[in-house]
Design a protein around this motif. Sequence first.
Motif, short mmCIF file in Angstrom:
data_model
loop_
_atom_site.label_atom_id
_atom_site.label_comp_id
_atom_site.label_asym_id
_atom_site.label_seq_id
_atom_site.Cartn_x
_atom_site.Cartn_y
_atom_site.Cartn_z
N GLU A 59 9.35 6.83 -13.22
CA GLU A 59 9.48 8.38 -13.03
C GLU A 59 10.40 8.37 -11.38
O GLU A 59 10.10 7.70 -10.48
CB GLU A 59 8.47 9.32 -12.78
CG GLU A 59 7.50 9.14 -14.02
CD GLU A 59 6.35 10.17 -13.81
OE1 GLU A 59 6.04 11.10 -14.90
OE2 GLU A 59 5.71 10.07 -12.75
N ARG B 247 9.61 15.31 -11.69
CA ARG B 247 9.86 13.85 -12.06
C ARG B 247 10.26 13.70 -13.35
O ARG B 247 10.02 14.37 -14.39
CB ARG B 247 8.14 13.58 -12.15
CG ARG B 247 7.79 13.52 -10.85
CD ARG B 247 6.32 12.89 -10.53
NE ARG B 247 5.50 13.21 -9.36
CZ ARG B 247 4.24 12.83 -9.12
NH1 ARG B 247 3.66 11.82 -9.98
NH2 ARG B 247 3.73 12.72 -7.85
N ASP C 78 11.89 11.20 -8.75
CA ASP C 78 11.78 12.36 -8.28
C ASP C 78 13.06 12.97 -7.95
O ASP C 78 13.63 12.83 -7.03
CB ASP C 78 10.48 12.56 -7.23
CG ASP C 78 10.15 13.74 -6.72
OD1 ASP C 78 10.83 14.79 -6.94
OD2 ASP C 78 9.08 13.55 -6.08
N GLY D 120 11.49 10.95 -16.23
CA GLY D 120 11.23 9.91 -16.74
C GLY D 120 12.40 8.85 -16.72
O GLY D 120 13.46 9.28 -16.86
#
Length: 807
Positions: A780, A787, A782, A789
């Motif tokens: 993930e 977040r 940020d 994927g």
Amino acid sequence: MGGASVAYHLAAEGERDVVLVERAELTSGSTFHSAGLVGQLRADPTLTRMNMYSVELYRRLQGEGHLTYTESGGIKLASSAERLEEIRRQISWAHTYDLPLHEISAAEAAERFPLLDTAGVIGAAYLDSDGYLDPSQLCYALAGGARAGGVHIAERTRVLSFDVRGEGRQRRIRAVRTDRGDIECELVVLCGGMFAAELGRLAGVRIPVVPVSHQYVITEAFLPRSERPLPTLRDPDLLVYFRQEVDGLLMGGYERNPAAWTATETTYDRVPGDFNGRLLPEDWSRLEQIAANAQLRVPALGDVGVRTVINGPEAFTPDNEFCLGETAVSGLFAAAGFCAHGIAGAGGIGRVMAEWLLAGEPSFDVSHMDVSRFGSQYRSPRYTLARTLETYRTYYDIPFPGVQRRSGRPLRTSPAYEWHARHGAQFGEKAGWERVDWYEPNGPDAPVEVRAPDGWASRYWSPAIAAEHLATRERAGLFDETSFAKIEVTGPAAASFLQWVCDNDVARDVGGVTYTQALNRRGGIECDFTVTRTGAEEFLIVTGTAFGSNDLAWLRRQAVRRGIDAGLRIEDVTGRYTCFALWGPRSREIITGLTPADMGAAAFPFMTAQELTVADVPVRALRVTFVGELGWELYASTEYGAALWSALLEAGRPHGLVAAGYRAIDSMRVEKGYRVWGTDLTSETDPYEAGLGFAVKLGKPGGFCGSDALAAAKAAGPRRRLRPLVLDDPSAVVLGSEPVRVDGSVVGRVTSGAFGYSLGRSIAFAYLPSEFAIEGVAAEIDCFGRRVGARVARDPLFDPAGARVHS
């Protein structure tokens, strides 16, 4: 302050033969009037770590009874939606440094700082370990520690000149001449703050710092007694900061109309000889906006008297980064230009400089702080002044991606600059060069499905980038790379010198082009460039626009370390040659119509160079690429540049050639997995973990700088690896430094990335622990608190077999 910190850290390493020279009394420069705020998190990873070390040091000094560090906590307010986005981005950065920065509401901010009027505040960030201190007390604490370690501190001692021996790059410091006698020495660090530029001129070197007036006020006492002090408070949207000062408040800011003190457009910054422990007159006209903004945020200031106004000169640099490192005079270093955040960085600065002096290089990547980064244009007082004042007035501005400096432009231009301007070029500036980022008229040629990325990535973006990217992949693109830095290394010692400096084998036959790195003794990457052998004793290095000054200084320092004087010349020849890159599957068809030379794959292999003519222009053609396509970089003497550009465009028109810019280059190089120095590659990364082991020739006779460290690294195996990640959401485009998580834990941060228009995917690069650097591992990223994927992907993603490059 800088000198005391360097001396303290040298003493801590056991150095006893150290003298700290002070022109008046300690703290009588800018230290005594500093506001004393200590904030840790910065946009730059190195500076953040330096500031974090400073806090560790200040805590230790406090524990020893030498210093009071008020760990009050620190609040940063968001008074705009954009600022809240920045704060959330900074909070995500903080996770990669284990800094417990977290978001709080406007109401929570007011609970911690009860004087706060939250009107217009939409959020904030809070860091418990930020605080403030008395700068003079810190300086005396560091000086006391240095004295206890054997350092001699000579106050009321004026430096008159330097004894510099030798010529050219062999100039070396031998002594400091003062009004109290000469001091023989091998190493000198100019920690003169606002006096650093003047001190540098005594040795014939330019240290581009400008004293700028910085003001703050201290109110009369009005705060109730409390066991816990108020946290420091910043509202960058209103340009102001606050901290508690006994029972009153200290308030300052960064106004939009800054004033340099001694520098002008035609004269350098000579500080009066008697300006010691003094302040400048109050300038209420410049305080007016700051004072009004401060009362908006803290209304109580409207009813409280002002006890004093502090107006003192602070040393600022043209880019708001420190000036650290060795100058053009061997043994003469700088540690100056602290840009009003030197108290937060003082501990880290001392540590870095002591390490640099004793080990020959710092363990942190401080290339962006290295004094050698400033090109020759900073010899100009007007240019330096304009850039520095722009830095000050934009100190609190949000650093949106692609934001451009405005001062001192245009300065360095390509022979094709006027053509670019007439044809809708969007110019970016780097190292003083005007460079085409894209041509806006190409925008309508982008496929209809191309959409702007989300968030900040869309702020400096155009569909023209996609059009230019895809046209190059499908047909051909023409790029003006004249700004690329070019360095000639010539002479009988050139081959052996470059063999030592470079980790790859560069002493190939004439016409050979080699991609290589130059390493430090730890095996970290200091430079990343191509080397072309143009003659028996002649080599051409081509490096990035922003890295020319850095790489030139690095090479010259290595020559001094190797003791090479005769038989070697290292010269910046960037301005002599224009460079145009012709890339794409139809590039061979285009260039074949302009030259009698055989441009076929057999006659002109990849990573070779030839001298030939293109449309009557004598050129040196290098078959290299930074986009993963067939093509050439064409180097010609500058006077031929305009004619060559026009000829290439005309010949390419029937083949669908487009003129394209650097943003398309960046998106293509990310797809192809080409690394960029300064982000993907730094002095803290080695070639093996960066995926560049193919460029390392450990078996070279005589070895190379860093070969022992690299051999040990290879034997141990890399603990981390640079890997591409493909984001699940193609509209989320990374900007750099975003944390990467695996199974919920932060395991790395993004180094660079872009949207790959050929693949239709958003791509990021990050160093990951080896156990996670495996294709298919889920992660993930940020992005502004969201977040997204991602999955670790193969490297490279585009044309992994390299068929297009070698066609």
